[in-house]
Enzyme design. Structure first.
Site, short mmCIF file in Angstrom:
data_model
loop_
_atom_site.label_atom_id
_atom_site.label_comp_id
_atom_site.label_asym_id
_atom_site.label_seq_id
_atom_site.Cartn_x
_atom_site.Cartn_y
_atom_site.Cartn_z
N ALA A 33 0.84 -1.20 0.00
CA ALA A 33 0.00 0.00 0.00
C ALA A 33 0.87 1.25 0.00
O ALA A 33 2.09 1.16 -0.19
CB ALA A 33 -0.92 -0.01 1.21
N ASN A 34 0.27 2.41 0.20
CA ASN A 34 1.03 3.66 0.32
C ASN A 34 0.32 4.58 1.32
O ASN A 34 -0.72 4.23 1.86
CB ASN A 34 1.20 4.31 -1.06
CG ASN A 34 -0.12 4.67 -1.70
OD1 ASN A 34 -0.84 5.52 -1.20
ND2 ASN A 34 -0.47 3.97 -2.77
N ARG A 35 0.87 5.74 1.55
CA ARG A 35 0.42 6.62 2.63
C ARG A 35 -0.76 7.52 2.28
O ARG A 35 -1.12 8.39 3.05
CB ARG A 35 1.58 7.48 3.13
CG ARG A 35 2.73 6.68 3.71
CD ARG A 35 3.81 7.59 4.28
NE ARG A 35 5.00 6.85 4.62
CZ ARG A 35 5.14 6.11 5.72
NH1 ARG A 35 4.16 6.03 6.60
NH2 ARG A 35 6.27 5.45 5.94
N SER A 36 -1.36 7.35 1.11
CA SER A 36 -2.49 8.22 0.74
C SER A 36 -3.66 8.05 1.72
O SER A 36 -4.04 6.94 2.07
CB SER A 36 -2.96 7.89 -0.68
OG SER A 36 -4.18 8.53 -0.95
N ALA A 99 -3.77 7.49 -5.35
CA ALA A 99 -2.36 7.06 -5.38
C ALA A 99 -2.36 5.58 -5.73
O ALA A 99 -2.31 4.71 -4.85
CB ALA A 99 -1.71 7.31 -4.03
#
Ligand code: CTP
Ligand code: CA
Length: 223
Positions: A33-36, A99
């Site tokens: 995943a990512n920090r969005s 994102a």
């Protein structure tokens, strides 16, 4: 009181907005995943609805609530997000804020990968995800106005211009997402609006303010 028509410049227009991260499974219990946070995308969906647009929001996994006055579809992966977006065509406006993970795990495991003490598993093999913005920007049913974002940690302007061209967007909203800016996950944003007519730098604003300003900008440019 009744609103005058001028206050709903996007009445009768359909908009598709993507927001949040995507989750790409490694196995049934793990993902990439990512920090969005989805804050900027959700705020844009709400702002377009406020100007009268009929808004479909396609959201990756986020903890924030669905915006009021917007139809929200929840997805996990980039593939699911692409299909949800394609299913929402035709539209007049597309704002791709998500994102999206650039890669997914090739051959993710159906079963939980078990720990073998002293023997980490083989490196994950990644495969490229579809580029949703680029697909929409070159689609036969391309919305009349297509907005992309550019999340950068360096050369913001140059990279933003490249994305404008490559993805077939009318506007790129470029921002510096280096950890020191606090933009990723935070409540404020500082963006540069890149289009064929040049560059506009907006001051540091709340994500809601960026959303309202962008919705008005879209309405203005749509004519
Ligand atoms: N985007 C997309 N689908 C992808 C990747 C990106 O729709 N698979 C969209 C994003 O929603 C954003 C724009 O493309 O509107 C730019 O995303 P970004 O990650 O900044 O650019 P990339 O083209 O993926 O390039 P890079 O990550 O290498 O900077
Ligand atoms: Ca990317």
């Amino acid at each position: 009181a009744l609103l005058s028509p001028g206050e709903k410049p996007l009445a009768g227009k359909k908009a598709i907005v993507t927001s949040g991260p995507t989750h790409e499974p490694i196995d049934p219990v793990r993902y990439i995943a990512n920090r969005s946070s989805g804050k900027q995308g959700h705020a844009i969906a709400a702002a377009l609805a406020k100007l009268g647009a009929e808004v479909t929001l396609i959201s990756g996994p986020v903890v924030i609530a669905d915006p009021i006055g917007v139809t929200t579809t929840h997805v996990e992966t980039a593939d699911q997000m692409l299909h949800a977006v394609l299913n929402s065509l035709p539209a007049d406006i597309a704002v791709m804020v998500a994102a999206v993970a650039d890669w997914r795990v090739a051959g993710s495991s159906d079963q939980k990968i078990k720990k073998q003490p002293g023997e980490p598993p083989a490196p994950l093999q990644l495969t490229e995800n579809p580029d949703i913005l680029k697909t929409i920007g070159h689609h036969a049913l391309r919305p009349r106005f297509v907005v992309g974002f550019a999340a950068e940690t360096q050369n913001v302007e140059q990279n933003g211009r490249r994305k404008l061209e490559a993805k077939g967007a009318d506007i790129i909203v470029a921002n510096d997402v280096s950890p020191a800016t606090g933009i990723m996950g935070g409540d404020r944003n500082r963006v540069k609006i890149i289009s064929s007519s040049g560059l506009e730098e907006w001051p540091d604003l709340g994500k809601d303010e960026v959303a309202e300003k962008l919705a008005h900008e879209i309405a203005r440019r749509l004519g």
